[in-house]
Design a protein around this motif. Structure first.
Motif, mmCIF file in Angstrom:
data_model
loop_
_atom_site.group_PDB
_atom_site.id
_atom_site.type_symbol
_atom_site.label_atom_id
_atom_site.label_comp_id
_atom_site.label_asym_id
_atom_site.label_seq_id
_atom_site.Cartn_x
_atom_site.Cartn_y
_atom_site.Cartn_z
ATOM 1 N N ALA A 152 0.040 0.392 -11.315
ATOM 2 C CA ALA A 152 -0.444 -0.875 -10.753
ATOM 3 C C ALA A 152 0.597 -1.971 -10.930
ATOM 4 O O ALA A 152 0.937 -2.699 -9.984
ATOM 5 C CB ALA A 152 -1.754 -1.266 -11.427
ATOM 6 N N VAL A 179 -6.429 -3.167 0.106
ATOM 7 C CA VAL A 179 -5.152 -3.722 -0.315
ATOM 8 C C VAL A 179 -4.937 -5.094 0.322
ATOM 9 O O VAL A 179 -4.473 -6.030 -0.334
ATOM 10 C CB VAL A 179 -4.004 -2.757 0.057
ATOM 11 C CG1 VAL A 179 -2.649 -3.404 -0.179
ATOM 12 C CG2 VAL A 179 -4.109 -1.473 -0.761
ATOM 13 N N VAL A 182 1.887 1.779 -3.470
ATOM 14 C CA VAL A 182 0.735 2.219 -4.267
ATOM 15 C C VAL A 182 0.491 3.706 -4.059
ATOM 16 O O VAL A 182 0.265 4.464 -5.017
ATOM 17 C CB VAL A 182 -0.516 1.396 -3.901
ATOM 18 C CG1 VAL A 182 -1.765 1.987 -4.552
ATOM 19 C CG2 VAL A 182 -0.343 -0.066 -4.337
ATOM 20 N N ALA A 232 -6.402 2.683 -10.630
ATOM 21 C CA ALA A 232 -4.979 2.981 -10.785
ATOM 22 C C ALA A 232 -4.583 2.836 -12.250
ATOM 23 O O ALA A 232 -5.175 2.051 -12.995
ATOM 24 C CB ALA A 232 -4.140 2.038 -9.924
ATOM 25 N N LEU A 276 -5.874 -3.548 -8.782
ATOM 26 C CA LEU A 276 -5.595 -2.113 -8.640
ATOM 27 C C LEU A 276 -6.055 -1.341 -9.869
ATOM 28 O O LEU A 276 -6.590 -0.233 -9.764
ATOM 29 C CB LEU A 276 -4.091 -1.888 -8.429
ATOM 30 C CG LEU A 276 -3.530 -2.059 -7.027
ATOM 31 C CD1 LEU A 276 -2.046 -1.717 -7.028
ATOM 32 C CD2 LEU A 276 -4.267 -1.193 -6.011
ATOM 33 N N SER A 284 3.878 -1.209 -8.900
ATOM 34 C CA SER A 284 3.763 -1.392 -7.451
ATOM 35 C C SER A 284 3.924 -2.852 -7.061
ATOM 36 O O SER A 284 4.590 -3.176 -6.075
ATOM 37 C CB SER A 284 2.410 -0.863 -6.959
ATOM 38 O OG SER A 284 1.336 -1.703 -7.366
ATOM 39 N N HIS A 312 -1.730 6.396 -6.339
ATOM 40 C CA HIS A 312 -3.091 5.867 -6.227
ATOM 41 C C HIS A 312 -3.435 5.666 -4.758
ATOM 42 O O HIS A 312 -2.741 4.941 -4.049
ATOM 43 C CB HIS A 312 -3.220 4.544 -6.981
ATOM 44 C CG HIS A 312 -4.580 3.917 -6.859
ATOM 45 N ND1 HIS A 312 -5.700 4.464 -7.434
ATOM 46 C CD2 HIS A 312 -4.992 2.795 -6.205
ATOM 47 C CE1 HIS A 312 -6.753 3.705 -7.167
ATOM 48 N NE2 HIS A 312 -6.342 2.685 -6.418
ATOM 49 N N ARG A 359 0.833 -1.208 0.000
ATOM 50 C CA ARG A 359 0.000 0.000 0.000
ATOM 51 C C ARG A 359 0.864 1.253 0.000
ATOM 52 O O ARG A 359 0.530 2.258 -0.644
ATOM 53 C CB ARG A 359 -0.928 -0.009 1.214
ATOM 54 C CG ARG A 359 -1.784 1.253 1.370
ATOM 55 C CD ARG A 359 -2.713 1.059 2.539
ATOM 56 N NE ARG A 359 -3.512 2.259 2.822
ATOM 57 C CZ ARG A 359 -3.251 3.116 3.795
ATOM 58 N NH1 ARG A 359 -2.169 2.924 4.567
ATOM 59 N NH2 ARG A 359 -4.025 4.161 4.026
#
Length: 310
Positions: free
Chosen positions: A110, A71, A59, A105, A100, A113, A64, A56
């Motif tokens: 996405a 998550v 992200v 996202a 995601l 990450s 995002h 997270r």
């Protein structure tokens, strides 16, 4: 080919069990202490929760916003798919990226990450493994480390490896500031020069260290459940090959490859093959309840949002 993996994945696990004495492994598992297995489960759950927090953080850094509960749900669903589909964690990671993307996202953030999250964990795993080997050498464990090929190198080889692994990502981040920000390199250089990268790097170091130590603790609890008298540092050293082999896309959830790696990795430290296989099996078993929760979440999500819908 997928069909080949479907056949080979269970065959690999059965082959490992057969070679190392299936009856002996069964005896080990039947005599396992439920209390230590429960502790292993707690460590495993904690490791996955911190893993979700670490992901997270990436992200958010990539632009995002996502709730930790969402998550963590995606993370558990990914675990379920990794356990059910051939290809180990690859299928679960792909699902996380797609999840995601469906949440809004961008495709690049996405995917990046998930990739960076996976690399962060594997990188720290090897840092800790090499660091533990260096520490063990100074603590009187030279004979055991000589058995794994460190004769004549002393503590310097693993210490140098740990320092090298720590320096590599820092060097890459610094070098990115001088790379040309154009063409195919634009996204990569943009990532390495992104605002807040130093703070995010520190969060990844902290999160990955906690995740791997909790994961190793779960592995060590499996050994305790079987009555093995093995120092914790041995599990830290051997976790790197064990977890890496489990991540290879040739099995279901790492079953078979993880057990084979455990036999090879723990043998130099005096752990018999049936015990090593049983330790690895217990590590996989304590992850199953979380995968089942992820499967329930996956089914619920599919009922609300049928496959293929926008």
């Amino acid at each position: 080919m997928v069909w080949l993996r479907v056949v080979l994945a269970p065959a690999l696990l059965l082959g490992v069990l057969w070679v190392v004495d299936l009856e002996g492994v069964g005896r080990q598992l039947r005599g396992a202490d439920p209390g230590w297995i429960t502790v292993a489960l707690a460590f495993s759950v904690a490791a996955n929760f911190v893993s979700a927090w670490r992901w997270r953080s990436l992200v958010h850094w990539l632009g995002h916003r996502a709730a930790l509960s969402r998550v963590f749900s995606l993370y558990l669903q990914g675990m379920a798919l990794s356990s059910l589909l051939p290809g180990a964690m690859v299928g679960g990671d792909l699902y996380r990226a797609v999840g995601l993307r469906r949440d809004g996202a961008g495709t690049w953030p996405a995917g990046a990450s998930v990739l960076l999250d996976r690399l962060s964990g594997l990188w720290m795993l090897w840092v800790l493994s090499a660091g533990a080997a260096a520490w063990a050498w100074t603590s009187g464990a030279q004979e055991a480390l000589v058995n794994v090929g460190m004769a004549g190198q002393g503590r310097w080889l693993p210490l140098a490896m740990a320092l090298f692994l720590l320096v590599v990502p820092i060097t890459i981040i610094c070098a990115g500031r001088w790379l040309p920000n154009q063409g195919r390199l634009s996204k990569l250089t943009g990532l390495m020069t992104r605002r807040g990268i130093t703070a995010e790097f520190c969060r990844q170091v902290l999160g990955s260290a906690i995740v791997q130590l909790l994961s190793v603790a779960a592995l060590a609890c499996g050994g305790k459940a079987l009555g093995l008298d093995v120092p914790f540092w041995v599990y830290v050293v051997t976790a790197a090959p064990i977890f890496l082999m489990a991540a290879l896309p040739v099995s279901f959830g790492g079953w078979g490859t993880r057990e084979a790696a455990a036999v090879v990795s723990l043998a130099p430290f005096g752990v018999a093959a049936p015990s090593a296989v049983a330790v690895a099996l217990l590590y996989g078993i304590v992850a199953l309840p979380q995968a089942m929760v992820g499967l329930v979440l996956l089914v619920m999500h599919r009922r609300r949002e049928p496959f293929g819908s926008a």
